[in-house]
Design a protein around this motif. Structure first.
Motif, PDB file in Angstrom:
ATOM      1  N   ARG A  79      -0.552  14.506  -1.669  1.00 34.45           N
ATOM      2  CA  ARG A  79      -1.428  14.392  -0.487  1.00 34.45           C
ATOM      3  C   ARG A  79      -2.660  13.553  -0.811  1.00 34.45           C
ATOM      4  O   ARG A  79      -3.084  12.730   0.003  1.00 34.45           O
ATOM      5  N   GLU A  81      -2.871  11.212  -3.066  1.00 35.21           N
ATOM      6  CA  GLU A  81      -2.418   9.826  -3.176  1.00 35.21           C
ATOM      7  C   GLU A  81      -2.194   9.219  -1.797  1.00 35.21           C
ATOM      8  O   GLU A  81      -2.572   8.076  -1.548  1.00 35.21           O
ATOM      9  N   ALA A  82      -1.576   9.986  -0.904  1.00 38.02           N
ATOM     10  CA  ALA A  82      -1.315   9.487   0.461  1.00 38.02           C
ATOM     11  C   ALA A  82      -2.628   9.241   1.199  1.00 38.02           C
ATOM     12  O   ALA A  82      -2.778   8.220   1.875  1.00 38.02           O
ATOM     13  N   ASN A  83      -3.597  10.145   1.058  1.00 35.60           N
ATOM     14  CA  ASN A  83      -4.896   9.964   1.702  1.00 35.60           C
ATOM     15  C   ASN A  83      -5.602   8.736   1.156  1.00 35.60           C
ATOM     16  O   ASN A  83      -6.255   8.007   1.896  1.00 35.60           O
ATOM     17  N   GLU A  85      -4.144   6.046  -0.029  1.00 31.82           N
ATOM     18  CA  GLU A  85      -3.467   4.865   0.498  1.00 31.82           C
ATOM     19  C   GLU A  85      -3.826   4.610   1.948  1.00 31.82           C
ATOM     20  O   GLU A  85      -3.946   3.463   2.369  1.00 31.82           O
ATOM     21  N   MET A  86      -4.038   5.657   2.718  1.00 34.44           N
ATOM     22  CA  MET A  86      -4.384   5.502   4.129  1.00 34.44           C
ATOM     23  C   MET A  86      -5.793   4.977   4.287  1.00 34.44           C
ATOM     24  O   MET A  86      -6.102   4.271   5.253  1.00 34.44           O
ATOM     25  N   GLY A  87      -6.653   5.274   3.322  1.00 32.20           N
ATOM     26  CA  GLY A  87      -8.048   4.840   3.397  1.00 32.20           C
ATOM     27  C   GLY A  87      -8.238   3.386   3.010  1.00 32.20           C
ATOM     28  O   GLY A  87      -9.280   2.804   3.236  1.00 32.20           O
ATOM     29  N   GLU A  88      -7.220   2.783   2.419  1.00 31.68           N
ATOM     30  CA  GLU A  88      -7.341   1.382   1.957  1.00 31.68           C
ATOM     31  C   GLU A  88      -7.264   0.417   3.093  1.00 31.68           C
ATOM     32  O   GLU A  88      -6.709   0.539   4.088  1.00 31.68           O
TER      33      GLU A  88
END
Length: 88
Positions: A79, A81-83, A85-88
């Motif tokens: 989670r 890591e996914a967060n 990636e979404m913030g990039e």
């Protein structure tokens, strides 16, 4: 310690049964009624007593703190890591 054989010829029976020669069973400590775990390893069939597998796994994970859920830790890590990636 007595000199036990380290290998023997074994034939596959009609129903896929293997008979492990008595000298090898004795050398390996296999006894009537033992549960053996079979696995493939580099194209080889490996048989181990269930207790030996359990002992090895307990040793491998002995550093894990009791009552720790490795699954929960992995989910939390994914989670994060996914967060990220979404913030990039």
């Amino acid at each position: 310690m007595a000199d036990f054989p380290t290998h023997a010829e074994v034939r596959l029976g009609e129903q896929g049964q293997l008979v492990i020669p008595a000298a090898l069973r004795k050398s390996l400590g296999f006894e009537l009624g033992d549960t053996l775990i079979a696995r493939l390893e580099d194209g080889r069939l490996v048989l181990e007593k269930q207790e030996n597998v359990q002992r090895r796994l307990k040793a491998r994970f002995s550093h894990v703190i009791k009552n720790t859920s490795l699954a929960d830790e992995l989910i939390a890590q994914r989670r994060e890591e996914a967060n990220g990636e979404m913030g990039e």
